[in-house]
Design a protein around this motif. Sequence first.
Motif, mmCIF file in Angstrom:
data_model
loop_
_atom_site.group_PDB
_atom_site.id
_atom_site.type_symbol
_atom_site.label_atom_id
_atom_site.label_comp_id
_atom_site.label_asym_id
_atom_site.label_seq_id
_atom_site.Cartn_x
_atom_site.Cartn_y
_atom_site.Cartn_z
ATOM 1 N N VAL A 1 0.869 -1.739 -0.367
ATOM 2 C CA VAL A 1 0.248 0.465 0.149
ATOM 3 C C VAL A 1 1.006 1.127 0.094
ATOM 4 N N GLY A 2 2.513 1.020 0.070
ATOM 5 C CA GLY A 2 2.944 2.174 -0.851
ATOM 6 C C GLY A 2 3.622 2.935 1.099
ATOM 7 N N LEU A 3 3.798 1.824 1.855
ATOM 8 C CA LEU A 3 3.956 2.442 3.101
ATOM 9 C C LEU A 3 5.331 2.087 2.822
ATOM 10 N N ARG A 4 6.716 2.036 4.016
ATOM 11 C CA ARG A 4 7.840 1.563 3.606
ATOM 12 C C ARG A 4 9.005 2.137 5.042
ATOM 13 N N LEU B 1 -6.468 -3.482 4.144
ATOM 14 C CA LEU B 1 -8.192 -4.170 4.593
ATOM 15 C C LEU B 1 -9.208 -3.113 4.039
ATOM 16 N N ALA B 2 -9.130 -1.978 3.750
ATOM 17 C CA ALA B 2 -10.282 -0.853 3.074
ATOM 18 C C ALA B 2 -9.474 -0.564 2.385
ATOM 19 N N TRP B 3 -8.477 -0.708 1.727
ATOM 20 C CA TRP B 3 -8.571 -0.822 0.596
ATOM 21 C C TRP B 3 -8.535 -1.815 -0.262
ATOM 22 N N LYS B 4 -8.979 -2.898 -0.015
ATOM 23 C CA LYS B 4 -9.528 -4.470 -0.363
ATOM 24 C C LYS B 4 -10.310 -4.616 -0.468
ATOM 25 N N VAL B 5 -11.297 -4.177 0.261
ATOM 26 C CA VAL B 5 -12.872 -3.534 1.145
ATOM 27 C C VAL B 5 -13.285 -2.725 0.317
ATOM 28 N N LEU B 6 -12.998 -1.742 0.094
ATOM 29 C CA LEU B 6 -13.958 -0.158 -0.644
ATOM 30 C C LEU B 6 -13.591 0.351 -1.994
ATOM 31 N N LYS B 7 -12.061 -1.142 -2.707
ATOM 32 C CA LYS B 7 -11.886 -0.616 -3.856
ATOM 33 C C LYS B 7 -11.936 1.091 -4.282
ATOM 34 N N GLN B 8 -10.750 1.294 -3.019
ATOM 35 C CA GLN B 8 -10.311 2.932 -3.972
ATOM 36 C C GLN B 8 -9.122 3.343 -4.573
ATOM 37 N N GLY B 9 -8.961 4.033 -5.179
ATOM 38 C CA GLY B 9 -7.454 3.667 -5.560
ATOM 39 C C GLY B 9 -7.233 1.915 -6.466
ATOM 40 N N ILE B 10 -6.280 2.867 -7.162
ATOM 41 C CA ILE B 10 -6.415 1.381 -8.494
ATOM 42 C C ILE B 10 -4.826 1.186 -7.998
ATOM 43 N N THR B 11 -3.677 1.647 -8.260
ATOM 44 C CA THR B 11 -2.142 1.067 -8.189
ATOM 45 C C THR B 11 -1.958 1.032 -6.703
ATOM 46 N N LEU B 12 -2.494 2.260 -5.452
ATOM 47 C CA LEU B 12 -2.745 2.618 -4.417
ATOM 48 C C LEU B 12 -3.563 2.956 -4.011
ATOM 49 N N PRO B 13 -4.054 2.806 -2.401
ATOM 50 C CA PRO B 13 -4.960 3.550 -1.983
ATOM 51 C C PRO B 13 -5.161 4.954 -2.049
ATOM 52 N N SER B 14 -6.985 5.283 -1.601
ATOM 53 C CA SER B 14 -6.842 6.892 -2.089
ATOM 54 C C SER B 14 -6.629 7.818 -0.262
ATOM 55 N N GLN B 15 -6.802 8.886 -1.008
ATOM 56 C CA GLN B 15 -6.186 9.208 0.122
ATOM 57 C C GLN B 15 -6.807 9.562 1.400
ATOM 58 N N GLY B 16 -8.025 8.758 1.553
ATOM 59 C CA GLY B 16 -8.882 9.020 2.344
ATOM 60 C C GLY B 16 -9.156 8.232 3.375
ATOM 61 N N ILE B 17 -8.530 6.846 2.837
ATOM 62 C CA ILE B 17 -8.215 5.534 3.113
ATOM 63 C C ILE B 17 -6.944 5.957 3.728
ATOM 64 N N TYR B 18 -6.446 5.744 3.779
ATOM 65 C CA TYR B 18 -4.622 6.168 4.819
ATOM 66 C C TYR B 18 -5.091 7.027 5.495
ATOM 67 N N GLN B 19 -6.021 8.483 5.492
ATOM 68 C CA GLN B 19 -6.206 9.809 6.671
ATOM 69 C C GLN B 19 -7.345 8.970 7.606
ATOM 70 N N MET C 1 -1.501 0.326 11.296
ATOM 71 C CA MET C 1 -1.795 1.059 10.436
ATOM 72 C C MET C 1 -1.990 0.239 8.499
ATOM 73 N N SER C 2 -0.675 -0.351 9.215
ATOM 74 C CA SER C 2 -0.610 -0.722 7.610
ATOM 75 C C SER C 2 -1.539 -1.543 6.976
ATOM 76 N N LEU C 3 -2.177 -2.984 8.333
ATOM 77 C CA LEU C 3 -2.927 -3.877 8.211
ATOM 78 C C LEU C 3 -4.564 -3.662 7.676
ATOM 79 N N LEU C 4 -4.771 -1.692 8.248
ATOM 80 C CA LEU C 4 -5.927 -1.042 8.810
ATOM 81 C C LEU C 4 -6.030 -0.511 6.735
ATOM 82 N N VAL C 5 -4.710 -0.287 6.736
ATOM 83 C CA VAL C 5 -4.795 0.617 4.945
ATOM 84 C C VAL C 5 -5.154 -0.373 3.843
#
Length: 263
Positions: free
Chosen positions: A76-79, A168-186, A162-166
């Motif tokens: 999810v782009g965290l490093r 999970l939300a990305w997989k469930v909400l399907k917001q963002g193609i290559t990376l999650p949307s800003q709202g998911i990170y926030q 936090m990585s897990l939450l991002v």
Amino acid sequence: MAVLKQFGILFVLGIAGIAMLAITSVPLVEQQLAKLSPERLAKVPPLWVLILLQGLQPTVLLAISILIGIGCAYRVGLRSHLIDYWVLHTPKIPFSVIEMKWSLGVGAATTIILLLLDRFMKPALPEALQASHHTEPNWLSSLTAMLYGGITEEILMRWGLMSLLVWLAWKVLKQGITLPSQGIYQGAIVLAALVFGLLHLPATAAIVPLTPLVIIRAILLNGIAGIAFGWLFWQYSLEAAMLSHVSVHAFSFALSLMLARFV
């Protein structure tokens, strides 16, 4: 092999904080043992066994959090710069001066905000909680806070939770193609910060009863700090969050020393 390297790097960092926490807890455990009758004391394991058992739970949580982060963070782009350098073999550790300035700046600003809020709420707090803030600054407890809070907690709360939450939300909400949307990170930043605040309630409960104000204070102060560290993890790296968290404890210790000497 890459997974083992990632795990080893973060585990060594995190276990240092747990070791310091175990060392500083020895006097407290001895005080509790001193209250026992000779009959009950004879049935208690040796002190070193009690300390090892006390460190077992955070060690298990640390290992689980590291593995979760290994599975989720980079997806999810965290490093982590250390993993970039030692495992992924980037040319150099890309911890820039700008990133360091942001980490220390956010740490200093967070320290000031927390001290001001704490001072504002102080008159309404129970006397026992107020008295705990007037204890003389202790370098060992401050070092423990820097290592356990600044490093171990960041692996637990940011790298793991936090990585897990991002993810999970990305997989469930399907917001963002290559990376999650800003709202998911926030959202993940805020939720992880809320959990961070809630996890500090047991330590507060050991000092005073958990009244609504005491609960709000613990969640608010730790939550604000958690949001700051989460934002740095998102924008920069795990190390940026760690440096900022460490700096909060360092700045607080320095200010406590100054106040104890001049006030």
